[in-house]
Motif scaffolding. Structure first.
Motif, PDB file in Angstrom:
ATOM      1  N   ILE A 145       0.846  -1.196   0.000  1.00 25.43           N
ATOM      2  CA  ILE A 145       0.000   0.000   0.000  1.00 25.43           C
ATOM      3  C   ILE A 145       0.884   1.250   0.000  1.00 25.43           C
ATOM      4  N   GLY A 146       0.749   2.043  -1.057  1.00 26.31           N
ATOM      5  CA  GLY A 146       1.477   3.297  -1.138  1.00 26.31           C
ATOM      6  C   GLY A 146       0.761   4.379  -0.363  1.00 26.31           C
ATOM      7  N   ILE A 147       1.492   5.090   0.493  1.00 26.32           N
ATOM      8  CA  ILE A 147       0.935   6.153   1.324  1.00 26.32           C
ATOM      9  C   ILE A 147       1.583   7.478   0.922  1.00 26.32           C
ATOM     10  N   THR A 148       0.756   8.468   0.617  1.00 27.91           N
ATOM     11  CA  THR A 148       1.306   9.762   0.211  1.00 27.91           C
ATOM     12  C   THR A 148       1.656  10.606   1.442  1.00 27.91           C
ATOM     13  N   TYR A 160      -1.242   6.243  10.130  1.00 24.96           N
ATOM     14  CA  TYR A 160      -1.634   5.813   8.785  1.00 24.96           C
ATOM     15  C   TYR A 160      -1.015   4.453   8.469  1.00 24.96           C
ATOM     16  N   ALA A 161       0.294   4.364   8.686  1.00 27.84           N
ATOM     17  CA  ALA A 161       0.999   3.114   8.410  1.00 27.84           C
ATOM     18  C   ALA A 161       0.537   1.999   9.344  1.00 27.84           C
ATOM     19  N   PRO A 202       2.843  -1.194   4.363  1.00 23.52           N
ATOM     20  CA  PRO A 202       2.826   0.221   3.990  1.00 23.52           C
ATOM     21  C   PRO A 202       4.146   0.701   3.407  1.00 23.52           C
ATOM     22  N   PHE A 203       4.053   1.548   2.382  1.00 26.16           N
ATOM     23  CA  PHE A 203       5.213   2.169   1.757  1.00 26.16           C
ATOM     24  C   PHE A 203       4.969   3.667   1.641  1.00 26.16           C
ATOM     25  N   ILE A 218       2.638  -0.983  -6.519  1.00 23.33           N
ATOM     26  CA  ILE A 218       1.711  -0.973  -5.384  1.00 23.33           C
ATOM     27  C   ILE A 218       0.423  -1.717  -5.719  1.00 23.33           C
ATOM     28  N   ASP A 219      -0.254  -2.163  -4.660  1.00 19.05           N
ATOM     29  CA  ASP A 219      -1.530  -2.875  -4.801  1.00 19.05           C
ATOM     30  C   ASP A 219      -2.699  -2.045  -4.286  1.00 19.05           C
ATOM     31  N   GLY A 220      -2.389  -0.913  -3.702  1.00 20.10           N
ATOM     32  CA  GLY A 220      -3.412  -0.007  -3.196  1.00 20.10           C
ATOM     33  C   GLY A 220      -2.796   1.348  -2.934  1.00 20.10           C
TER      34      GLY A 220
END
Length: 240
Positions: free
Chosen positions: A9-12, A31-32, A42-43, A58-60
């Protein structure tokens, strides 16, 4: 494919105002933690072009909140006052959202992230709740986001979330702008003053926005959001 693979999961992140070389990417740990708790990996996604490099792996996509505003020109309005905007972040997140939608990568937008998701889908925003909505609640109270502030009512039927019309949840609140209803998306929840609190893309893959901050885990619906998001991300990952 390894069935034990955790969905990525990519996190901005946000970015501070310090000049280079002191500029920092910043994102709250919860968030993570919410992604990890729901079964994902989380990434953090530093601002980078082309965004396709991220979308390939990423998958999400989780688009976080932030204490800034989206340029009204992006939703066909003119600014009614001076706003604190972050063009670099908005442009990056906008490209990510549009790319994720085109690939059917699951997306969750939180607070400002929900607003940008709405804009990417073709919607518009209320630029300032307190001056544009008569009788509005205080949506940016002087209290911690770990405390529930007002209720929301589920007003629409979701294609993905296990919720029912008429359900009421107590959620937190940290925003002064909001999303206007639009044919571009399905409104899923509203607060008592009519402010849109959740939306969903009408067709295609999973794309949900919530105006509150579910990463704090204040309401039962917060768990539903993250667990459903990770379930959809897992499905996407397994189809690669």
């Amino acid at each position: 494919m390894n069935m034990l693979h955790l969905p990525r999961i990519g996190i901005t992140p946000d970015i501070n105002d310090l000049p280079v070389p002191e500029t920092e990417y910043v994102v709250r740990q919860n968030y993570a933690d919410a992604i990890s708790k729901a079964g994902g990996l989380p990434f953090l996604l530093p601002y980078h072009e082309p965004v396709g490099d991220y979308l390939d792996v990423i998958d999400g996509l989780l688009v976080t909140g932030g204490l800034f505003d989206i340029d009204p020109a992006l939703y066909r309005q003119t600014s009614r006052k001076d706003y604190a905007m972050k063009p670099a972040r908005t442009n990056f997140e906008r490209a990510l959202i549009e790319g994720a939608l085109s690939r059917a990568i699951p997306v969750v937008g939180i607070c400002n992230g929900m607003q940008l998701l709405a804009v990417c889908l073709g919607g518009e925003l209320v630029q300032d709740i307190s001056t544009e909505i008569d009788g509005a609640l205080e949506h940016k109270p002087d209290q911690s986001a770990s405390i529930a502030h007002h209720r929301i009512e589920i007003s629409g039927t979701s294609r993905h979330l296990q919720t029912s019309a008429g359900e009421v949840h107590e959620v937190n609140s940290v925003h002064h702008q909001s999303v206007l209803p639009s044919d571009a998306y399905q409104v899923l929840a509203v607060s008592p003053d009519g402010v849109v609190e959740a939306l969903e893309k009408k067709d295609g893959g999973f794309a949900v926005g919530v105006q509150w901050h579910p990463e704090y885990g204040v309401a039962d619906i917060d768990t539903i959001i993250f667990e459903t998001f990770l379930s959809k991300a897992r499905e996407y990952s397994q189809k690669k």
